[in-house]
Each structure stands twice: as C-alpha cells, then as structure tokens.
Design a protein around this motif. Structure first.
Motif, PDB file in Angstrom:
ATOM      1  N   ARG A  90       8.497 -16.213   4.991  1.00 52.89           N
ATOM      2  CA  ARG A  90       8.946 -14.715   4.540  1.00 52.89           C
ATOM      3  C   ARG A  90       8.282 -13.657   5.249  1.00 52.89           C
ATOM      4  O   ARG A  90       8.636 -12.409   5.517  1.00 52.89           O
TER       5      ARG A  90
ATOM      6  N   GLN B  59       2.750  -2.326   6.959  1.00 50.99           N
ATOM      7  CA  GLN B  59       3.214  -2.454   5.444  1.00 50.99           C
ATOM      8  C   GLN B  59       4.173  -3.587   4.967  1.00 50.99           C
ATOM      9  O   GLN B  59       3.987  -4.093   3.864  1.00 50.99           O
TER      10      GLN B  59
ATOM     11  N   VAL C 227       2.211  -7.148   4.867  1.00 51.42           N
ATOM     12  CA  VAL C 227       1.426  -6.941   3.736  1.00 51.42           C
ATOM     13  C   VAL C 227       2.042  -7.004   2.311  1.00 51.42           C
ATOM     14  O   VAL C 227       1.737  -7.847   1.503  1.00 51.42           O
ATOM     15  N   THR C 228       3.016  -6.369   2.248  1.00 52.66           N
ATOM     16  CA  THR C 228       3.790  -6.275   0.954  1.00 52.66           C
ATOM     17  C   THR C 228       4.467  -7.709   0.589  1.00 52.66           C
ATOM     18  O   THR C 228       4.556  -8.370  -0.366  1.00 52.66           O
TER      19      THR C 228
ATOM     20  N   MET D  86       3.310 -10.553   2.059  1.00 56.23           N
ATOM     21  CA  MET D  86       2.026 -11.523   1.750  1.00 56.23           C
ATOM     22  C   MET D  86       1.693 -11.283   0.174  1.00 56.23           C
ATOM     23  O   MET D  86       1.421 -12.344  -0.260  1.00 56.23           O
ATOM     24  N   ASP D  87       1.565  -9.968  -0.257  1.00 57.78           N
ATOM     25  CA  ASP D  87       1.186  -9.966  -1.949  1.00 57.78           C
ATOM     26  C   ASP D  87       2.216 -10.591  -2.536  1.00 57.78           C
ATOM     27  O   ASP D  87       2.026 -11.084  -3.561  1.00 57.78           O
ATOM     28  N   ALA D  88       3.711 -10.398  -2.375  1.00 54.87           N
ATOM     29  CA  ALA D  88       4.708 -10.841  -3.256  1.00 54.87           C
ATOM     30  C   ALA D  88       4.635 -12.515  -3.329  1.00 54.87           C
ATOM     31  O   ALA D  88       5.227 -12.969  -4.141  1.00 54.87           O
TER      32      ALA D  88
ATOM     33  N   ALA E 167      -0.196   3.251   5.133  1.00 51.61           N
ATOM     34  CA  ALA E 167      -0.145   3.448   3.483  1.00 51.61           C
ATOM     35  C   ALA E 167      -0.398   4.907   3.241  1.00 51.61           C
ATOM     36  O   ALA E 167       0.365   5.770   2.244  1.00 51.61           O
TER      37      ALA E 167
ATOM     38  N   GLU F  45      10.222   4.508   2.699  1.00 52.12           N
ATOM     39  CA  GLU F  45      10.012   3.324   1.720  1.00 52.12           C
ATOM     40  C   GLU F  45      10.271   2.155   2.321  1.00 52.12           C
ATOM     41  O   GLU F  45      11.101   1.855   3.049  1.00 52.12           O
ATOM     42  N   THR F  46       9.305   1.261   2.381  1.00 55.36           N
ATOM     43  CA  THR F  46       9.186   0.115   2.920  1.00 55.36           C
ATOM     44  C   THR F  46       9.710  -1.334   2.092  1.00 55.36           C
ATOM     45  O   THR F  46       9.213  -1.270   1.175  1.00 55.36           O
ATOM     46  N   LYS F  47      10.681  -1.852   2.520  1.00 54.59           N
ATOM     47  CA  LYS F  47      11.045  -2.961   1.621  1.00 54.59           C
ATOM     48  C   LYS F  47      10.245  -4.258   2.064  1.00 54.59           C
ATOM     49  O   LYS F  47      10.215  -4.453   3.306  1.00 54.59           O
ATOM     50  N   SER F  48      10.119  -5.236   1.429  1.00 54.32           N
ATOM     51  CA  SER F  48       9.568  -6.454   1.890  1.00 54.32           C
ATOM     52  C   SER F  48      10.386  -7.352   2.496  1.00 54.32           C
ATOM     53  O   SER F  48       9.733  -8.203   3.162  1.00 54.32           O
TER      54      SER F  48
END
Ligand code: FES
Lengths: 246, 261
Positions: free
Chosen positions: B125, B203, B206-207, B209-211, B247, B254-257
């Motif tokens: 992902r 971005q 990383v998003t 990864m966090d999710a 960031a 807006e960046t979507k994951s």
C-alpha cells in the motif's frame, strides 16, 4: 466534513477526517519527530545557558548575586521566557506521550528473544528518563524558585541588600541529600540529552557527514553533566563556602 | 564437515485468529552446507514423516533478491549476519547442539497469517501510494539523454537495493517502517526522473505508512543494523527533510493516501 475510509492491516476500517495541512503535519509521524527535535533542541539550548549561568558560582558571591539580580530584574524578559519554556516542555511531553502510545500499539506482541544491537539503553529509555527529568525540574523549581524545600535559606539578603542567591546555593548543596537529588537528576538529564543531542539533526534531516554532531551526542551530554555538577560538587567538598571561594 | 543436530524453538500459530506459542523441535542430520531455509525444509520432512504439520515460512527466490524470506532468528532479523537474508544464511554459522529461537516478524501492521508467515501487504500500500514517475512515452530515449552524476546513480542504486523484506520493521523497537519507506523515496529522489512528483510522493507515502499502523522512528538505528541490503540511515534523513518541505512549504494540493491526489 469530508471523511475517507482506510483499511488497516487487520482489516479494521478507520475514518480519517481531512484536517488542515498544519494539523495533519503535526499529527503525522515525521511531523511529531520534527516537533520533538525542535522543542528538544530549544530546551537543550536553555539547559546550556542555565549551566553557564551557574558556573558563575566560581566567581564568588558578588558575581553570582549580580547575575541573579540581573535575571530577576528583567521581568519583561523573565516571564515571557518562563512561559515559553513551559510551553516547550508541555508540547515536548505531550507529543512524546502520544508517540510512546503509538509505538507500543505498533509492537503489541513481544519477541521471546530480542537482541538490540546498536540502540543505546539511553535511547530506549527516553520516556522514563524524560518523565524523571520532568519530576526533577518540578522539584528544582519548588526548591530554588519557590523556596519551599529549604525556606530558611531562601530569604537572606547580601551586603548590598540583594537577594543572596549565593548563600542559598551554598546552604543547599552543603546538604548531601540535596546534592544526591541533583546528582541523580543530572545523570537522568545527561542520559536523556545523550540520545537527544545525537538525534535532532537526523530527525530534521540536517545530518551531514561533515558535522558529526550525532556521534558527539553522548559527549555533549557528558559535558553538560560536568558543567552542572561542578559548582554543587565544589560546595560539597568545601571549595565554595559561605565566606568565599577557594 | 560433520552434520548438525539442533534444538529449535519455533513459533507455531494455526491461523491469524488463533493464539500461537513457541514449540520445541529436534532436527537431526543438517549439513553445514545447508541454508537456514534448507534446514527448515529438513525439519519439515522429518515432521511430515512423523505425521505432524510442517512449519509454514515464507520464501521464494532463495538467492537474496526477492525479499520473501523473513524470520527472527535468535532475536535478530535474518539471523544477524551482516547484509544477509535468511535464505543466504548458512548453517556453518551454527554449532552442533545449538539452540535456535525462530519467530515471525512482530508488528501490529504485519499480522501473523500462519506460523512464521506474516502479512506484509501494508508495504504494498505504501508503494502504491508512491504513484508513478513522469516519463515521456514514444520512441526509446537515447542513452544518456538525461545526465545523471555517477554519485547520484550510485546513491539511488544503494537505496533501490531494498527488497522490502520488512526486517527494519521487525528490528525496530517501535515497529517503525521508516527505513523501508525512506529507501523507496530515496531510490527515486536521488535521480532526476523522480523530481517532478517528489514532494507529493513523500507526503503520500508517509501518509500511507502512518495509516498502516507502523510505529515512529526514535533514531535507534536497529533497522540499519538489521537490513540485509545495508540500507543506510541517510535515506531517512532525506525523507525527514523532504517531508518538512512537502508539508510546510509545498503548494501541493491535498494528498490522498492512495496516491491519487
Ligand atoms: S527467499 Fe528471496 S530473498 Fe530470501
């Protein structure tokens, strides 16, 4: 508000709300890392300045009291600085607690056998040393700023009718128990800053092979420890006395 | 060389739902020329002959390039030999009579599927969130059309060596995937071809990864020590810096994951 669904590793669906870019940054893993690095660095710089201030104990009563008086009279600077430090400390702690919680959740099951090979014990105990240092700072403020621990030493004045911070310092550290508390506090601070000073450049992405600050981290922390403990140790061994230095 | 008789403590778990436990096995007659996975093959043959269920473990190429093999061996990912995957780890590094602990990668984001196999889909992902590079279609470009300094090509190649095995996550006390994500970013961002989407990609990945529920990096560098491809911490410094730029200073929308933003 616009919501979006994610499927996590275990198929749990979570809803994430769109936030403004700044909130999103602050809540991201790397944003949190940057916040830890910047607040940590500023608090570290304060610790250096604070240490240099106390080294003036070696200059005798007049020098130290002049310095203390100078700081106390600058109330327009003093209160904003105090407020700023408090905010830094609170942000540093709150973000850290959030990270600890996330990190625990990211590794729920422990290994039967796990061999850390390069990480330092200081690095792996940052949360513990951090909270212990926080407790120490609270004690330190109650001791030397509020004056509840040794009230008899707190309200003396020197020959020039200034607040006698020098005497307070000497009386404070002639007591081995007080000395012990500060010694322990400084050991914890040095452990905490050893990892912190080694980390901040990497966290901000500014680490550069020409400036090996990360490898010097433990040395910087040790220097701070020596600088902080020199005046109290001089008091304890009788080098700095009520009637003068030397 | 003589053959080895070993005692193994292996994590057994029927499926993702049921609880697992360490089970002790004896394996006999292992050649020192065998790889670690071949040693497990020998054990599985012995288990099958006894009518027991063989141990499930991931593997594919067995030549250190695919990233499928995993295994926490005596508390070290891939056994702790420098720059070595489990499939390339040889039994000559062990002594007759040794006790060996074998566990799956442990991370919330990598749930155990069975025994020693974990689900590493979150890595996919993150990769998907990275999107694509911008390249002109049409006839094949001339060689050296885009000039790339030797150092950049080397640095990019070093990062591209990542085989996405997940040893970094397994080694990290916080279950963080930052070495992996940073390697994938550095692989593209050290080349001219990776530049147009650089901020956006940083971005988005990383998003993602966090999710996925990975932990946060605390600069312990256990990942670097564990990496079978010797990926260096520098890639994470690059990612940390780029993320601040992306960031705080980019005009990216807006960046979507999922990388479609
Ligand atoms: S099986 Fe392909 S890298 Fe080990």
């Amino acid at each position: 508000m616009f919501a979006r669904d994610h499927a996590t590793a275990r198929g749990i669906r979570v809803t994430e709300f769109h936030m403004t870019w700044l909130v999103r940054y602050a809540r991201s893993s790397i944003g949190a890392k940057h916040i830890m690095a910047v607040t940590g660095l500023l608090l570290f710089l304060f610790a250096v300045v604070h240490m240099i201030g106390h080294l003036q104990m070696f200059g005798g009563r007049d020098m130290y009291n002049t310095y203390a008086h100078f700081l106390q009279s600058l109330w327009e600077v003093k209160w904003p600085v105090r407020a700023g430090l408090l905010v830094l400390l609170i942000v540093h702690i709150i973000v850290a607690l959030g990270l600890v919680a996330k990190n625990r959740a990211a590794r729920p099951e422990r290994y039967a056998k796990f061999k850390p090979v390069v990480s330092s014990a200081a690095g792996r105990t940052m949360a513990f040393t951090g909270l212990a240092v926080f407790a120490f700072i609270a004690f330190h403020i109650i001791h030397f700023t509020v004056g509840w621990v040794q009230p008899e030493a707190f309200h003396t004045l020197d020959a020039e009718k200034r607040w006698d911070a020098y005497s307070m310092f000497v009386i404070g550290f002639q007591n081995p128990a007080i000395y012990g508390v500060y010694f322990a506090g400084m050991v914890l601070l040095a452990l905490h800053l050893g990892h912190g000073a080694a980390s901040w450049l990497q966290s901000l992405g500014l680490r550069h092979p020409k400036y090996p600050v990360d490898r010097l981290g433990p040395l910087i922390a040790f220097g701070l420890f020596v600088g902080y403990m020199a005046p109290p140790t001089a008091v304890l061994v009788g080098l700095i006395r009520m009637n003068g230095v030397g | 060389m003589s053959d080895l008789n070993l005692t193994l403590h292996v994590w057994r778990q029927r499926n993702a739902k049921s609880p697992g436990k360490m089970v002790t096995y004896k394996v006999t007659g292992v050649s020192t020329h065998a790889s670690f996975l071949e040693m497990l093959d020998i054990l599985n043959e012995q288990l099958t002959a006894k009518g027991e269920e063989p141990i499930a473990f991931d593997h594919d190429c067995r030549e250190g390039i695919c990233g499928m093999c995993s295994l926490m061996i005596n508390g070290r990912p891939h056994g702790g030999q420098r720059a070595t995957t489990t499939c390339q780890l040889h039994m000559r590094h062990f002594k007759n009579g040794d006790e060996i602990w074998i566990e799956p990668w442990r991370a919330e984001a990598f749930p155990v599927i069975k025994d020693l196999c974990v689900d590493r889909t979150p890595f996919d992902r993150v990769i998907a969130a990275g999107g694509f590079i911008t390249a002109n279609c049409g006839s094949a470009p001339d060689a050296n059309d885009i000039l790339i300094p030797k150092e950049s090509a080397d640095d990019s190649m070093d990062a591209a060596a990542c085989i996405a095995c997940g040893a970094c996550v397994a080694a990290c006390p916080n279950g963080s995937a930052m070495l992996f994500v940073a390697a994938k970013l550095a692989h593209l961002h050290r080349l001219p071809q990776g530049q147009p989407e650089r901020m956006h990609r940083t971005q988005a990945m990383v998003t993602a990864m966090d999710a996925a529920g990975f932990g946060n990096c605390s600069n312990h560098y256990e990942c670097e020590a564990a990496c079978p491809k010797d990926i260096k911490r520098d890639v994470m410094a690059l990612m940390n810096r780029d993320y601040a730029k992306a960031a705080l200073a980019s005009r990216d929308r807006e960046t979507k994951s999922d990388g479609s933003g």
